[in-house]
Design a protein around this motif. Structure first.
Motif, PDB file in Angstrom:
ATOM      1  N   ALA A   1     141.336  -9.377  12.986  1.00 53.95           N
ATOM      2  CA  ALA A   1     139.894  -9.536  12.785  1.00 53.95           C
ATOM      3  C   ALA A   1     139.154  -8.376  13.449  1.00 53.95           C
ATOM      4  CB  ALA A   1     139.430 -10.865  13.358  1.00 53.95           C
ATOM      5  N   ARG A   2     138.866  -7.343  12.675  1.00 57.08           N
ATOM      6  CA  ARG A   2     138.203  -6.141  13.200  1.00 57.08           C
ATOM      7  C   ARG A   2     136.694  -6.377  13.263  1.00 57.08           C
ATOM      8  NH1 ARG A   2     141.547  -1.277  10.028  1.00 57.08           N
ATOM      9  NH2 ARG A   2     143.473  -1.487  11.271  1.00 57.08           N
ATOM     10  N   THR A   3     136.263  -6.902  14.399  1.00 54.92           N
ATOM     11  CA  THR A   3     134.881  -7.348  14.558  1.00 54.92           C
ATOM     12  C   THR A   3     133.939  -6.188  14.848  1.00 54.92           C
ATOM     13  OG1 THR A   3     135.557  -9.543  15.280  1.00 54.92           O
ATOM     14  CG2 THR A   3     133.387  -8.802  15.998  1.00 54.92           C
ATOM     15  N   GLY A   4     132.733  -6.284  14.299  1.00 56.56           N
ATOM     16  CA  GLY A   4     131.696  -5.286  14.544  1.00 56.56           C
ATOM     17  C   GLY A   4     130.808  -5.677  15.709  1.00 56.56           C
ATOM     18  N   LEU A   5     129.579  -5.168  15.728  1.00 52.56           N
ATOM     19  CA  LEU A   5     128.619  -5.490  16.779  1.00 52.56           C
ATOM     20  C   LEU A   5     128.086  -6.906  16.547  1.00 52.56           C
ATOM     21  CD1 LEU A   5     126.615  -2.141  16.847  1.00 52.56           C
ATOM     22  CD2 LEU A   5     128.175  -2.967  18.604  1.00 52.56           C
ATOM     23  N   VAL A   6     128.372  -7.801  17.479  1.00 47.54           N
ATOM     24  CA  VAL A   6     128.006  -9.205  17.298  1.00 47.54           C
ATOM     25  C   VAL A   6     126.574  -9.431  17.788  1.00 47.54           C
ATOM     26  CG1 VAL A   6     128.550 -11.582  17.922  1.00 47.54           C
ATOM     27  CG2 VAL A   6     130.398  -9.937  17.522  1.00 47.54           C
ATOM     28  N   LEU A   7     125.751  -9.961  16.897  1.00 52.43           N
ATOM     29  CA  LEU A   7     124.375 -10.315  17.238  1.00 52.43           C
ATOM     30  C   LEU A   7     124.334 -11.805  17.568  1.00 52.43           C
ATOM     31  CD1 LEU A   7     122.393  -8.397  14.458  1.00 52.43           C
ATOM     32  CD2 LEU A   7     122.912  -7.643  16.785  1.00 52.43           C
ATOM     33  N   SER A   8     124.036 -12.108  18.821  1.00 47.56           N
ATOM     34  CA  SER A   8     124.028 -13.483  19.290  1.00 47.56           C
ATOM     35  C   SER A   8     122.751 -13.743  20.066  1.00 47.56           C
ATOM     36  CB  SER A   8     125.242 -13.733  20.196  1.00 47.56           C
ATOM     37  OG  SER A   8     125.091 -14.917  20.944  1.00 47.56           O
ATOM     38  N   ARG A   9     122.319 -15.001  20.071  1.00 47.09           N
ATOM     39  CA  ARG A   9     121.126 -15.367  20.838  1.00 47.09           C
ATOM     40  C   ARG A   9     121.379 -15.344  22.327  1.00 47.09           C
ATOM     41  NH1 ARG A   9     119.962 -20.586  16.927  1.00 47.09           N
ATOM     42  NH2 ARG A   9     119.094 -19.412  15.173  1.00 47.09           N
ATOM     43  N   ARG A  10     122.626 -15.326  22.750  1.00 45.34           N
ATOM     44  CA  ARG A  10     122.909 -15.444  24.178  1.00 45.34           C
ATOM     45  C   ARG A  10     123.856 -14.369  24.701  1.00 45.34           C
ATOM     46  NH1 ARG A  10     127.846 -18.060  24.481  1.00 45.34           N
ATOM     47  NH2 ARG A  10     128.554 -19.062  22.573  1.00 45.34           N
TER      48      ARG A  10
ATOM     49  N   ILE B   1     127.287  -8.055  12.800  1.00 41.05           N
ATOM     50  CA  ILE B   1     127.538  -9.370  12.230  1.00 41.05           C
ATOM     51  C   ILE B   1     126.918 -10.394  13.172  1.00 41.05           C
ATOM     52  CG2 ILE B   1     129.788  -9.609  13.367  1.00 41.05           C
ATOM     53  CD1 ILE B   1     130.732 -11.202  10.886  1.00 41.05           C
ATOM     54  N   THR B   2     126.300 -11.434  12.636  1.00 45.15           N
ATOM     55  CA  THR B   2     125.767 -12.461  13.531  1.00 45.15           C
ATOM     56  C   THR B   2     126.918 -13.319  14.056  1.00 45.15           C
ATOM     57  OG1 THR B   2     125.410 -14.076  11.750  1.00 45.15           O
ATOM     58  CG2 THR B   2     123.580 -12.582  12.281  1.00 45.15           C
ATOM     59  N   LEU B   3     126.702 -13.904  15.217  1.00 36.90           N
ATOM     60  CA  LEU B   3     127.721 -14.780  15.796  1.00 36.90           C
ATOM     61  C   LEU B   3     128.023 -15.933  14.844  1.00 36.90           C
ATOM     62  CD1 LEU B   3     129.534 -15.597  18.171  1.00 36.90           C
ATOM     63  CD2 LEU B   3     127.557 -16.778  19.168  1.00 36.90           C
ATOM     64  N   ARG B   4     127.015 -16.445  14.181  1.00 35.83           N
ATOM     65  CA  ARG B   4     127.224 -17.530  13.228  1.00 35.83           C
ATOM     66  C   ARG B   4     128.215 -17.125  12.145  1.00 35.83           C
ATOM     67  NH1 ARG B   4     127.427 -22.857  11.851  1.00 35.83           N
ATOM     68  NH2 ARG B   4     126.877 -23.148   9.662  1.00 35.83           N
ATOM     69  N   ASP B   5     128.035 -15.948  11.551  1.00 39.12           N
ATOM     70  CA  ASP B   5     128.950 -15.499  10.500  1.00 39.12           C
ATOM     71  C   ASP B   5     130.309 -15.093  11.062  1.00 39.12           C
ATOM     72  OD1 ASP B   5     127.495 -15.979   8.186  1.00 39.12           O
ATOM     73  OD2 ASP B   5     126.428 -14.068   8.288  1.00 39.12           O
ATOM     74  N   GLU B   6     130.341 -14.583  12.278  1.00 38.78           N
ATOM     75  CA  GLU B   6     131.620 -14.258  12.921  1.00 38.78           C
ATOM     76  C   GLU B   6     132.495 -15.505  13.041  1.00 38.78           C
ATOM     77  OE1 GLU B   6     134.548 -12.136  15.383  1.00 38.78           O
ATOM     78  OE2 GLU B   6     132.994 -11.452  13.995  1.00 38.78           O
ATOM     79  N   VAL B   7     131.904 -16.574  13.527  1.00 35.78           N
ATOM     80  CA  VAL B   7     132.641 -17.834  13.695  1.00 35.78           C
ATOM     81  C   VAL B   7     133.081 -18.376  12.341  1.00 35.78           C
ATOM     82  CG1 VAL B   7     132.337 -20.257  14.341  1.00 35.78           C
ATOM     83  CG2 VAL B   7     131.643 -18.440  15.908  1.00 35.78           C
ATOM     84  N   ARG B   8     132.195 -18.353  11.367  1.00 35.92           N
ATOM     85  CA  ARG B   8     132.541 -18.842  10.031  1.00 35.92           C
ATOM     86  C   ARG B   8     133.659 -17.997   9.417  1.00 35.92           C
ATOM     87  NH1 ARG B   8     128.918 -17.722   6.566  1.00 35.92           N
ATOM     88  NH2 ARG B   8     129.622 -19.260   5.029  1.00 35.92           N
ATOM     89  N   ALA B   9     133.629 -16.693   9.648  1.00 31.40           N
ATOM     90  CA  ALA B   9     134.661 -15.810   9.099  1.00 31.40           C
ATOM     91  C   ALA B   9     136.017 -16.066   9.750  1.00 31.40           C
ATOM     92  CB  ALA B   9     134.243 -14.352   9.271  1.00 31.40           C
ATOM     93  N   LEU B  10     136.037 -16.282  11.059  1.00 30.76           N
ATOM     94  CA  LEU B  10     137.297 -16.587  11.732  1.00 30.76           C
ATOM     95  C   LEU B  10     137.896 -17.881  11.188  1.00 30.76           C
ATOM     96  CD1 LEU B  10     136.338 -15.654  15.402  1.00 30.76           C
ATOM     97  CD2 LEU B  10     138.027 -14.475  13.967  1.00 30.76           C
ATOM     98  N   ALA B  11     137.067 -18.894  11.011  1.00 36.37           N
ATOM     99  CA  ALA B  11     137.550 -20.150  10.449  1.00 36.37           C
ATOM    100  C   ALA B  11     138.048 -19.950   9.012  1.00 36.37           C
ATOM    101  CB  ALA B  11     136.441 -21.200  10.488  1.00 36.37           C
ATOM    102  N   TRP B  12     137.373 -19.091   8.270  1.00 32.86           N
ATOM    103  CA  TRP B  12     137.779 -18.780   6.896  1.00 32.86           C
ATOM    104  C   TRP B  12     139.184 -18.160   6.879  1.00 32.86           C
ATOM    105  CZ3 TRP B  12     135.356 -19.390   2.106  1.00 32.86           C
ATOM    106  CH2 TRP B  12     135.832 -18.606   1.054  1.00 32.86           C
ATOM    107  N   LEU B  13     139.457 -17.268   7.822  1.00 28.35           N
ATOM    108  CA  LEU B  13     140.756 -16.606   7.859  1.00 28.35           C
ATOM    109  C   LEU B  13     141.895 -17.581   8.116  1.00 28.35           C
ATOM    110  CD1 LEU B  13     139.945 -13.331   9.855  1.00 28.35           C
ATOM    111  CD2 LEU B  13     140.215 -13.627   7.389  1.00 28.35           C
ATOM    112  N   LEU B  14     141.592 -18.690   8.772  1.00 31.93           N
ATOM    113  CA  LEU B  14     142.631 -19.684   9.032  1.00 31.93           C
ATOM    114  C   LEU B  14     143.112 -20.355   7.753  1.00 31.93           C
ATOM    115  CD1 LEU B  14     141.160 -21.430  12.215  1.00 31.93           C
ATOM    116  CD2 LEU B  14     142.994 -19.721  12.121  1.00 31.93           C
ATOM    117  N   GLU B  15     142.242 -20.470   6.775  1.00 27.24           N
ATOM    118  CA  GLU B  15     142.548 -21.278   5.600  1.00 27.24           C
ATOM    119  C   GLU B  15     142.652 -20.476   4.312  1.00 27.24           C
ATOM    120  OE1 GLU B  15     140.181 -24.779   5.279  1.00 27.24           O
ATOM    121  OE2 GLU B  15     140.286 -25.235   7.409  1.00 27.24           O
ATOM    122  N   HIS B  16     142.450 -19.180   4.374  1.00 32.74           N
ATOM    123  CA  HIS B  16     142.553 -18.347   3.178  1.00 32.74           C
ATOM    124  C   HIS B  16     143.592 -17.248   3.415  1.00 32.74           C
ATOM    125  CE1 HIS B  16     138.753 -20.413   2.595  1.00 32.74           C
ATOM    126  NE2 HIS B  16     138.877 -20.163   1.311  1.00 32.74           N
ATOM    127  N   PRO B  17     144.373 -16.899   2.401  1.00 27.89           N
ATOM    128  CA  PRO B  17     145.568 -16.071   2.590  1.00 27.89           C
ATOM    129  C   PRO B  17     145.306 -14.580   2.757  1.00 27.89           C
ATOM    130  CG  PRO B  17     145.351 -16.656   0.279  1.00 27.89           C
ATOM    131  CD  PRO B  17     144.244 -17.379   1.000  1.00 27.89           C
TER     132      PRO B  17
END
Length: 296
Positions: A159-168, A197-213
């Motif tokens: 998971a090559r993550t970019g700059l994470v935009l988070s509220r905290r 990438i927003t933290l919300r989409d980062e988390v959703r993308a990580l969960a997506w990788l668990l269930e998609h090939p």
């Protein structure tokens, strides 16, 4: 699914774990201290010890633990710590998975878009070659440390993550004090590309990788990278602050040292693999991302 997570207390992990639990997954957090509850298990990334009994029956692993590159000056000593925290920890997890029967179906292992180096206006995706320098070299070794799991038949996604935009925290957390002070102008030229990438989409993308090939490198960045000056302007507008006073490149390098390469460098990274798999971003443009991250 039974999902094991390392780095569960970090910025991304502390949002990912409750997200997965809300989806009715059984989540086990690997911790370096003594476990305090039934959903924690002990591991020691330096020695390679992992509490295998707690991992039996694991379907998937998300490995996020690593030293924060931007938390301290990049002295030679801290560079060694950055490298060892990634290679030792990832190697420990990968080897532990090979001792499980059956092995988990997937390992989603943290990586970073820093592997591409400073590439100007070039448009980059997962097929692009790595760059040169300290961080690209570290990330190559980091990703390579998953080889034992890969050889054992585990699907591995980097998971090559970019700059994470988070509220905290994340990139916005570092910019916020400057923005409130009206000092959020261009850093250097301001024309360098920031792949966010927003933290919300980062988390959703990580969960997506668990269930998609998906396997191999997967860029976890939003679909609309923007130049640094435009990212800052969008955030400043939401905070009703000016963003005009620049920080000269020389000053940024003086303050940040080697890490200035990441701030001043340009990476125009696209999430091709993620989008080709059908993933849909909640925050696909800079305006929606700025609105989300600045809303309390």
């Amino acid at each position: 699914m039974k999902i094991v997570v390392t780095g569960a207390s970090g910025l991304i992990g502390s949002s990912l774990v409750p997200y997965l639990r809300r989806q009715d997954h059984d989540v086990v957090s690997l911790v370096r201290r003594a476990p305090r509850n039934p959903w924690e298990a002990r591991w020691d990334p330096r020695s390679g010890d992992v509490e295998l009994a707690a991992l039996q029956g694991t379907d998937a692993v998300v490995h996020l633990a690593a030293a924060n590159v931007a938390s301290r000056p990049l002295t030679e000593g801290y560079k060694r710590q950055i490298l060892s925290s990634r290679v030792e920890g990832t190697g420990a997890i990968s080897r532990a998975l090979t001792r499980l029967d059956p092995v988990p179906g997937v390992l989603v292992s943290a990586s970073a878009m820093g592997i591409y180096g400073d590439r100007g206006d070039d448009i980059l995706d997962e097929r692009s070659d790595p760059g040169d320098g300290f961080l690209p070299d570290v990330i190559r070794a980091w990703e390579g440390a998953t080889d034992p799991a890969l050889d054992a038949g585990v699907r591995v996604a980097h998971a090559r993550t970019g700059l994470v935009l988070s509220r905290r925290g994340g990139a916005y957390g570092r910019l916020r004090p400057l923005l409130y002070a009206g000092l959020g102008g261009p850093l250097g030229s301001g024309r360098q590309w920031w792949s966010w990438i927003t933290l919300r989409d980062e988390v959703r993308a990580l969960a997506w990788l668990l269930e998609h090939p998906l396997s191999g490198p997967v860029n976890l960045t939003g679909p609309a990278p923007a130049q640094q000056r435009d990212v800052v302007r969008a955030l400043a507008r939401r905070l009703h602050r000016p963003a005009v006073l620049p920080a000269p490149e020389r000053a940024v390098r003086l303050v940040l040292g080697d890490f200035a390469v990441e701030v001043l460098g340009s990476k125009r990274v696209l999430p091709k693999a993620l989008q080709d798999s059908g993933f849909s971003f909640e925050h696909a443009d800079l305006e929606s991302a700025a609105r989300w991250v600045t809303t309390d």
